[in-house]
Design an enzyme around this catalytic site. Sequence first.
Site, PDB file in Angstrom:
ATOM      1  N   HIS A 256       0.950  -1.133   0.118  1.00 17.01           N
ATOM      2  CA  HIS A 256      -0.199   0.233   0.207  1.00 17.01           C
ATOM      3  C   HIS A 256       0.978   1.642   0.272  1.00 17.01           C
ATOM      4  O   HIS A 256       1.085   2.037  -0.448  1.00 17.01           O
ATOM      5  CB  HIS A 256      -0.924   0.258   1.250  1.00 17.01           C
ATOM      6  CG  HIS A 256      -1.994   1.088   1.520  1.00 17.01           C
ATOM      7  ND1 HIS A 256      -2.710   1.209   1.125  1.00 17.01           N
ATOM      8  CD2 HIS A 256      -1.559   2.306   1.907  1.00 17.01           C
ATOM      9  CE1 HIS A 256      -3.389   1.908   1.175  1.00 17.01           C
ATOM     10  NE2 HIS A 256      -3.312   2.976   1.508  1.00 17.01           N
ATOM     11  N   GLU A 257       1.771   1.543   0.876  1.00 12.22           N
ATOM     12  CA  GLU A 257       2.506   2.505   0.280  1.00 12.22           C
ATOM     13  C   GLU A 257       3.709   2.612  -0.665  1.00 12.22           C
ATOM     14  O   GLU A 257       4.571   3.512  -0.574  1.00 12.22           O
ATOM     15  CB  GLU A 257       3.206   2.237   2.009  1.00 12.22           C
ATOM     16  CG  GLU A 257       2.322   2.327   3.856  1.00 12.22           C
ATOM     17  CD  GLU A 257       1.521   3.196   3.562  1.00 12.22           C
ATOM     18  OE1 GLU A 257       2.006   4.897   3.111  1.00 12.22           O
ATOM     19  OE2 GLU A 257       0.640   3.357   4.290  1.00 12.22           O
ATOM     20  N   HIS A 260       1.713   4.673  -2.563  1.00 14.94           N
ATOM     21  CA  HIS A 260       2.446   6.423  -2.697  1.00 14.94           C
ATOM     22  C   HIS A 260       3.308   6.733  -2.577  1.00 14.94           C
ATOM     23  O   HIS A 260       3.676   7.429  -3.695  1.00 14.94           O
ATOM     24  CB  HIS A 260       1.884   6.277  -0.926  1.00 14.94           C
ATOM     25  CG  HIS A 260       0.482   6.422  -1.038  1.00 14.94           C
ATOM     26  ND1 HIS A 260      -0.315   7.210  -0.922  1.00 14.94           N
ATOM     27  CD2 HIS A 260      -0.171   5.826   0.449  1.00 14.94           C
ATOM     28  CE1 HIS A 260      -2.084   6.684  -0.241  1.00 14.94           C
ATOM     29  NE2 HIS A 260      -1.370   5.599   0.298  1.00 14.94           N
ATOM     30  N   GLU A 286      -4.501   8.065  -3.285  1.00 17.44           N
ATOM     31  CA  GLU A 286      -5.152   7.057  -2.869  1.00 17.44           C
ATOM     32  C   GLU A 286      -4.879   5.518  -3.809  1.00 17.44           C
ATOM     33  O   GLU A 286      -5.197   4.553  -3.654  1.00 17.44           O
ATOM     34  CB  GLU A 286      -5.987   6.451  -1.918  1.00 17.44           C
ATOM     35  CG  GLU A 286      -5.517   7.200  -0.681  1.00 17.44           C
ATOM     36  CD  GLU A 286      -5.037   6.563   0.792  1.00 17.44           C
ATOM     37  OE1 GLU A 286      -5.318   5.043  -0.336  1.00 17.44           O
ATOM     38  OE2 GLU A 286      -4.143   6.930   1.142  1.00 17.44           O
TER      39      GLU A 286
END
EC number: 3.4.17.19
Length: 491
Positions: A256-257, A260, A286
Amino acid sequence: MSAYDELMAFSRETQALGQILGRLGWDQETVMPSGAAPQRGEEMAALESVLHARRSDPRVGDWLEAVDTAALDAVGKAQIREIRRAFERANKVPGALAARIARVTSEAQGKWAASRADEDVAAFLPVLEEVVMLKRDEGAALASDGDIYDAMLDDYEPGMTGARLDEIFGDMRPALVELRAAVLERPAPTGLSGSFDESAQMRLTREVAKVFGYDMKHGRVDKAVHPFSSGSGLDVRITTRTSATDPFNCLYSTIHEVGHASYEQGIDPAYLLTPLGRGVSMGVHESQSRIYENQLGRSKAFCGWLFGRMSESFGDLGVADAKGFYAAVNKVDRGFIRTEADEVQYNLHIMLRLDLERQLMRGEIGVVDLEEAWNTRFAADFGYAVDRPSNGVLQDVHWSVGLFGYFPTYALGNVYAGCLHEALRMAVPELDGQLAAGDLGPATTWLRENLQQHGGLYAPAEVIERASGQAPSVAPLLSYLQTKFGGLYDL
């Protein structure tokens, strides 16, 4: 130098100082001694005062007036748009208020972490009360006579309003509730079992980060209470967390990170330390973290590859084969934690937070009532009671650091990711074979070329439409979820 050149030189220094402030925040959540919190609050307040003074400097207004925007190309016009937006915002918020918010939220972050560890809501409420009052003041200054929450939301998703969110969430909620009910009637798959060495988790999670294209020469992976990504350009750092009984927490927080971070690393280098040198909105941000984590990272094809790597790293995982592993990764079950929620229920967590923080900002509930309001709403939405504060009102860091208006962008990111995934599948027909081989290159290259490289050049809805070929809509996301979980649960 022309007025434009002078303005851009001044802006570049401001952007550089903003990066330093971000680095202080990264340090605070990773390696800063706990006893340094009061001093760090003063440091961050001092730097925020400098930044606020630069963003509201009258010379910026003079330069903006002097620039001949008609003579600029599309990039120059976008730079001016973003500088003007920041200038107008800064001049609405008093410098003393901006500095106080920086100081108090820095201190509140540490108090939140301690209260979460101690399961002690009461210890956190006084500082949260102060944060809420300060953010109400800021929202009122930004909104003038408009809606305070809309003004806060505009900080993270320019052009979005609470009314539009109600439409989007209203379109999603019935379908999600219906899908969840159907899934939960089916037998739950077996989850992983055993103990998973946390140092081995960190070794594997760094490998997975690189598989997803994270450039470790310009980044690093550390541990924090709440995973996050920090920085842009040539220094983009991420954090994750580990659990000896749940390695998915570490691996999927990392993926997830990385989404980003890859967005920030993928921006055109020509925009470095300019207003366009960062993601255009948190919803678009996101969209990258969610498509990396879910449509790619939780796909059947990639799960086959990950099952092999986890088996090599940890031995017996408690599931028999790649098919069982895929089911475990996508298990829909009772749970409390937003960051660990399955794709079916994740947006329902966001809807809860949106309603509560709007009520807080409008004064419809008080901070003292927040835990009860959370627990009541959670029981109504999910059908079971919160068992402890760290699984409830204390689970997220966002309110402690004043990020009111941020939560809805997670759900917007899911909507945007649905649109992007549909387009990606059409553009890369061999995607599943590549994912099964652990080759994320074609997928991440498509995202970089079609979205990430643009940074802040286009407005949020425009960059999604340019990349996906359609205006943002909930339809692709809902279709993807119904197809995926209908197959998983034999609906």
